[in-house]
Design an enzyme around this catalytic site. Sequence first.
Site, PDB file in Angstrom:
ATOM      1  N   ASP A  87      49.598  15.290  13.053  1.00 34.26           N
ATOM      2  CA  ASP A  87      50.739  15.103  12.337  1.00 34.26           C
ATOM      3  C   ASP A  87      50.884  16.463  11.527  1.00 34.26           C
ATOM      4  OD1 ASP A  87      52.397  14.444  10.240  1.00 34.26           O
ATOM      5  OD2 ASP A  87      51.371  12.571   9.705  1.00 34.26           O
ATOM      6  N   LYS A 142      65.738  27.438  16.173  1.00 36.82           N
ATOM      7  CA  LYS A 142      66.629  27.188  15.100  1.00 36.82           C
ATOM      8  C   LYS A 142      66.689  25.698  14.873  1.00 36.82           C
ATOM      9  CE  LYS A 142      71.233  26.810  17.344  1.00 36.82           C
ATOM     10  NZ  LYS A 142      71.760  25.759  16.797  1.00 36.82           N
ATOM     11  N   ASP A 171      67.440  32.744  19.286  1.00 33.60           N
ATOM     12  CA  ASP A 171      68.454  32.373  19.645  1.00 33.60           C
ATOM     13  C   ASP A 171      68.874  32.364  21.225  1.00 33.60           C
ATOM     14  OD1 ASP A 171      71.286  32.102  20.264  1.00 33.60           O
ATOM     15  OD2 ASP A 171      72.062  32.954  18.326  1.00 33.60           O
ATOM     16  N   HIS A 172      68.770  31.014  21.721  1.00 33.84           N
ATOM     17  CA  HIS A 172      68.748  31.035  23.242  1.00 33.84           C
ATOM     18  C   HIS A 172      70.078  31.628  23.881  1.00 33.84           C
ATOM     19  CE1 HIS A 172      71.306  27.441  22.720  1.00 33.84           C
ATOM     20  NE2 HIS A 172      71.820  27.666  23.784  1.00 33.84           N
ATOM     21  N   GLU A 210      83.117  23.050  23.881  1.00 29.04           N
ATOM     22  CA  GLU A 210      82.266  22.174  24.292  1.00 29.04           C
ATOM     23  C   GLU A 210      83.109  20.777  24.694  1.00 29.04           C
ATOM     24  OE1 GLU A 210      77.985  22.119  22.406  1.00 29.04           O
ATOM     25  OE2 GLU A 210      79.556  22.242  20.817  1.00 29.04           O
ATOM     26  N   ASP A 229      76.510  25.284  12.747  1.00 27.83           N
ATOM     27  CA  ASP A 229      75.678  25.053  14.408  1.00 27.83           C
ATOM     28  C   ASP A 229      75.854  26.198  15.203  1.00 27.83           C
ATOM     29  OD1 ASP A 229      74.520  23.119  16.002  1.00 27.83           O
ATOM     30  OD2 ASP A 229      76.333  22.860  16.674  1.00 27.83           O
ATOM     31  N   HIS A 234      74.852  31.921  17.239  1.00 28.78           N
ATOM     32  CA  HIS A 234      75.178  32.010  18.483  1.00 28.78           C
ATOM     33  C   HIS A 234      76.450  33.164  18.459  1.00 28.78           C
ATOM     34  CE1 HIS A 234      72.627  29.136  19.828  1.00 28.78           C
ATOM     35  NE2 HIS A 234      73.331  28.117  19.827  1.00 28.78           N
ATOM     36  N   LYS A 328      84.053  20.943  19.545  1.00 29.41           N
ATOM     37  CA  LYS A 328      83.737  19.983  20.235  1.00 29.41           C
ATOM     38  C   LYS A 328      84.826  18.950  20.892  1.00 29.41           C
ATOM     39  CE  LYS A 328      78.882  19.046  18.430  1.00 29.41           C
ATOM     40  NZ  LYS A 328      78.335  19.520  19.724  1.00 29.41           N
TER      41      LYS A 328
END
Length: 480
Positions: A87, A142, A171-172, A210, A229, A234, A328
Amino acid sequence: MSFTADRLLLFGATGDLAQRMLLPSLCALDADGLLAEDLKIVGTARSDLSTQAYRNFAREALEKYLPENRRTGVDHFLGRLHYVPVDATTVEGYDELAKEIGDYGNGLAIFLSTAPSLFEATISGLQHAGLTEGNVRIGLEKPLGTDLGSSCEINDAVARAFPEDRIFRIDHYLGKETVQNLLALRFANLLFEPVWNARYIDHVQITVAETVGLESRVAYYDDSGALRDMVQNHMLQLLALVAMEPPTSFDATAVRDEKVKVLRALRPVGRDETVTGQYRAGAVNGAAVPGYDEELGKDSDTETFVAIKAHVDNWRWKGVPFYMRTGKRLPERVTEIVVQFRCIPHSIFEGRGATTQPNRLVIGIQPEENIQLTMMAKVPGLDREGLRLRPVPLDIAMDDAFSGAVRRIAYERLLLDLVEGDQTLFVRRDEVEAQWEWIDAIRKLWVDADIKPKTYGAGSWGPSAAIALAERDGVSWHDE
């Protein structure tokens, strides 16, 4: 001092990211012989599992998310995995975790795939168990805060235990092949760098679209919104890679020095340079979908779409607008960078009735990784009725150009770089803070000017005001 870790500790080891990305990436790396034979992987989370139960859990995740053609050596990989329930909010359990990790003589790499609110408590637990001493580095997933203040608090907490050269902020997007190819395109080809400036480039567009809605991110997304977001991390990283000056070398310090200069040169956004939107019921890919308010179950002022006209105030980019948009429930899933060049200064073909169009470079990042350069060419024929010119696309599809190469997901490279200690594709603290400073100013502008999201139908390209944002300058979004 650089070192290759022989222990990898994964926090949030039963979470969604671990199942979809981390475990499949590590298994693929192991199958290709890219992980040192002595690398031990220890997972931890709240779930009360034994090591064998966790291995069974990992096997199910690999069967679900790892492509079948890459599922070689799964048993060998599972043998690397160990698990200790902890935890993160208390120091209890960390001593047992340290015991399982054992002697990390070559080094320990830690990956925090948990809520940022748990970072400080997690680091306290690691310090309690002595797991911040010696050759230890840490990777942070992130989001790193919700504004500049909260980001600084997180960074301060991490910095109390780790120096900056041991902190790997992920940051992928920076792990994607085409994003890295952007650097190769600019700095390995004499064709582009001499014209990569305000004299030859009219504008740049960056789109991250998206088709999905809230899915399982209801609570997080309504507190975040599209600006925090997607734009804060990004999209600003993509902008920085497009606009940066040539670094002195391809190493972490040189590359990140140039990126942060771009971020600090961003001009504050004006009231007429931003549009925000929120989707309503509509149709995406032929299927009816509900509106954001219906998915959320209440009214909200959170934006699901944002478009921004940005400027980089330096010599290279003076007067060149950077149009960014993300949202989105848009018509298609696409991430791309469009570099629109200026018109030629004089056309020798006008007297023959032929018109020319300016060159355009489109760098596709997802779902397809490709580079397309549109050039003018003569249409074949005898030209008895006049000379005809037409734009012709020169396409480089990465899958075709490198058909023999393994196509890796971003986390494979990032996890390997974390283990081996290469920070080039990770974000430095001053980058993060420069990004938040610019984003916070936009959010303050929205509040001060009482700017609310405009509605748009799901399946459209956002509010009509976003189209007008570009069209006022004679620019059309690249929606083809």
